[in-house]
Design an enzyme around this catalytic site. Sequence first.
Site, PDB file in Angstrom:
ATOM      1  N   CYS A  52      -5.334  -6.195   3.939  1.00 27.22           N
ATOM      2  CA  CYS A  52      -5.584  -4.871   4.519  1.00 27.22           C
ATOM      3  C   CYS A  52      -5.416  -4.833   6.036  1.00 27.22           C
ATOM      4  CB  CYS A  52      -6.981  -4.400   4.148  1.00 27.22           C
ATOM      5  SG  CYS A  52      -7.284  -4.384   2.365  1.00 27.22           S
ATOM      6  N   HIS A 111      -8.473   1.026   8.836  1.00 26.54           N
ATOM      7  CA  HIS A 111      -8.043   0.752   7.466  1.00 26.54           C
ATOM      8  C   HIS A 111      -8.768   1.698   6.526  1.00 26.54           C
ATOM      9  CE1 HIS A 111      -7.337  -0.889   3.609  1.00 26.54           C
ATOM     10  NE2 HIS A 111      -8.518  -1.471   3.503  1.00 26.54           N
ATOM     11  N   ASN A 126      -7.129   3.504  -1.273  1.00 22.45           N
ATOM     12  CA  ASN A 126      -6.947   2.290  -0.468  1.00 22.45           C
ATOM     13  C   ASN A 126      -5.570   1.715  -0.771  1.00 22.45           C
ATOM     14  OD1 ASN A 126      -6.931  -0.322   0.573  1.00 22.45           O
ATOM     15  ND2 ASN A 126      -9.047  -0.748   0.006  1.00 22.45           N
TER      16      ASN A 126
END
Length: 315
Positions: free
Chosen positions: A113, A241, A271
């Site tokens: 990520c 993020h 995500n």
Amino acid sequence: MSGSRITALGHYQPARVLTNEDLAGMVDTSDAWITSRVGIRTRHIAGSDEPVDELAAHAAAKALAAAGRTPDEIDLVLVATSTAIDRSPNTAARVAARLGMPGPAVMDINVVCAGFTHALATADHAVRAGGAHRVLVVGADKMSDVTDWTDRTTCVLVGDGAGAAVVEAAAPGTESGIGPVLWGSVPEMGNAVRIEGTPPRFAQEGQSVYRWATTRLPEFARRACEKAGLTPPDLAAVVLHQANLRIVEPLARRIGAVNAVVARDVVDSGNTSAASIPLAFSKLVEQGAVSAGDPVLLFGFGGNLSYAGQVVRCP
């Protein structure tokens, strides 16, 4: 040594949209359960015939077009991804081939990520050192390939997509558009976010990541601002993020970026791992939420447990 700047952004998401109502028909969950815990309402899911390098190439082509550059003008391609199925050729090489590039250096960067902000820093360093003049930086992940769709704790989180940036040397005598990176890791928490096994599957210790992010990251983000010679109130936007809306919103407040637009693309995209920051940033630019030259904090965190952030000037 010359500084560097982002000259253009681009993003891409697959056409298929998976809603919370759709997921409620697949696992024991509901729209109310998902939105109350992670803030996600929809996510885009790629088909079996859409590999991660195809997602990356679409975003890259859009960034090149926005920058007014042709593929043959790029001398380095960096792709941040953790969901490439094949080891070789790497995703960057396949993106270069899809775009018809004649011979750039090609590297994948797997920091999950936090991959895009690591790759962006690497591009900046390559330009400053004279190793490259124009760099294509892509964050792309196909999380649907590594998700257990019977596990309601993880399948509600993920989406697929890609975002890209063209990074070029700043003109002599002008201010660099990419600030110094603040990066590091927490090795003892390396198992908090995982993509492992055969077949590989995404898993995480959600509460551990939440506690770490909400308590430690504000300090790191403020230090990234300091390295750029700014304070959080100077920021025009914050692009973290896009892990979970319950992480993104408190973090932005604790950083102290009181005047900043806060990217909340997680609501619509889920995500998307390494894609989440360039995807959200590109959308802010496309929507006119930020203007050319505005200072924007980018900060990635997640797998390994790694983090990286820098202040950039909006293209």
